[in-house]
Design an enzyme around this catalytic site. Structure first.
Site, PDB file in Angstrom:
ATOM      1  N   HIS A 156       0.833  -1.205   0.000  1.00 10.93           N
ATOM      2  CA  HIS A 156       0.000   0.000   0.000  1.00 10.93           C
ATOM      3  C   HIS A 156       0.870   1.259   0.000  1.00 10.93           C
ATOM      4  O   HIS A 156       2.044   1.232   0.415  1.00 10.93           O
ATOM      5  CB  HIS A 156      -0.933   0.012   1.214  1.00 10.93           C
ATOM      6  CG  HIS A 156      -0.210   0.016   2.528  1.00 10.93           C
ATOM      7  ND1 HIS A 156       0.347   1.153   3.086  1.00 10.93           N
ATOM      8  CD2 HIS A 156       0.050  -0.989   3.390  1.00 10.93           C
ATOM      9  CE1 HIS A 156       0.921   0.853   4.228  1.00 10.93           C
ATOM     10  NE2 HIS A 156       0.765  -0.437   4.450  1.00 10.93           N
TER      11      HIS A 156
ATOM     12  N   GLU B  12      -1.622  -7.099   7.475  1.00 14.15           N
ATOM     13  CA  GLU B  12      -0.304  -6.997   8.091  1.00 14.15           C
ATOM     14  C   GLU B  12      -0.264  -7.861   9.358  1.00 14.15           C
ATOM     15  O   GLU B  12      -1.303  -8.268   9.897  1.00 14.15           O
ATOM     16  CB  GLU B  12      -0.025  -5.517   8.431  1.00 14.15           C
ATOM     17  CG  GLU B  12       1.348  -5.234   8.993  1.00 14.15           C
ATOM     18  CD  GLU B  12       2.456  -5.753   8.105  1.00 14.15           C
ATOM     19  OE1 GLU B  12       2.854  -6.930   8.290  1.00 14.15           O
ATOM     20  OE2 GLU B  12       2.940  -5.006   7.239  1.00 14.15           O
TER      21      GLU B  12
END
Length: 209
Positions: free
Chosen positions: A8, A79
């Site tokens: 990202h 994550e």
């Protein structure tokens, strides 16, 4: 089959050097620009057969900015859960426990009440295998730095200690041989940043996850 992982773009917390994990800060203006520059990599090329994003909004927003209007989401591509470090500034962690952050980056320690490396790799590996198994062509996965590092360990045997930090909106590319046992992979490109200015090289701690 080509598997492209995209981290990202920079978030507000990344810019503040504050750890996110499963928390979800929005993309910064710089991060939006990074994702738009990364979109140029996909412009004018055949659309991938499958696009999958982490379910966290910073990854989903990046996928949209990359030009993918329809994509699946997978919670397993989140994550690593950073436990008690979630929301903390790196400087505060280092001040209270010198070397702890660096050791975690090297893959040799776990944040208090955080997710350990092996279980993290197991869930990422499951997500990758599922994506490869249901796609007949190229795959794009929009995700997080830790997931990219786990993919490097799973697919080509590179541990965290052998990898530089992954820059925001950078691409990491593998060729997957579906006919080979365990879907043998070859690393084609690692940390391909949208522009030279996005490839920061300040050491192990330059890009908080």
């Amino acid at each position: 089959m080509r598997l492209t992982l995209v981290r990202h773009g920079e978030t507000v917390w990344n810019a503040e050097r504050r750890l996110q994990g499963h928390a979800d800060a929005p993309l910064s203006e710089r991060g939006i620009g990074q994702a738009r520059r990364a979109a140029e990599f996909f412009a004018g090329t055949p659309a991938p057969s499958l696009v999958v994003s982490s379910d966290l909004s910073r990854a989903r927003h990046t996928a949209e900015l990359l030009g993918f209007s329809a994509f699946a989401t997978d919670r397993r591509l989140r994550e690593m859960d950073l436990g008690d470090w979630t929301g903390r500034w790196i400087k505060d962690i280092e001040a209270s426990d010198k070397g702890a952050y660096r050791d975690w980056r090297l893959g040799v320690s776990t944040p208090p009440r955080g997710e350990e490396w092996e279980p993290f790799c197991a869930r990422v590996g499951d997500a990758l295998r599922d994506a490869v198994g249901r796609s007949e062509g190229d795959i794009v996965i929009v995700t997080h730095e830790g997931v990219v590092r786990a993919a490097c360990a799973i697919l080509v045997g590179l541990p965290p200690s052998r990898l530089a930090p992954v820059s925001p909106a950078a691409l990491t590319i593998f060729d997957i041989d579906r006919a080979a046992p365990s879907h043998a992979a070859r690393l084609v490109a690692f940390n391909l940043a949208p522009s030279p200015g996005d490839l920061r090289t300040q050491g192990l701690d330059h890009a908080p996850v």
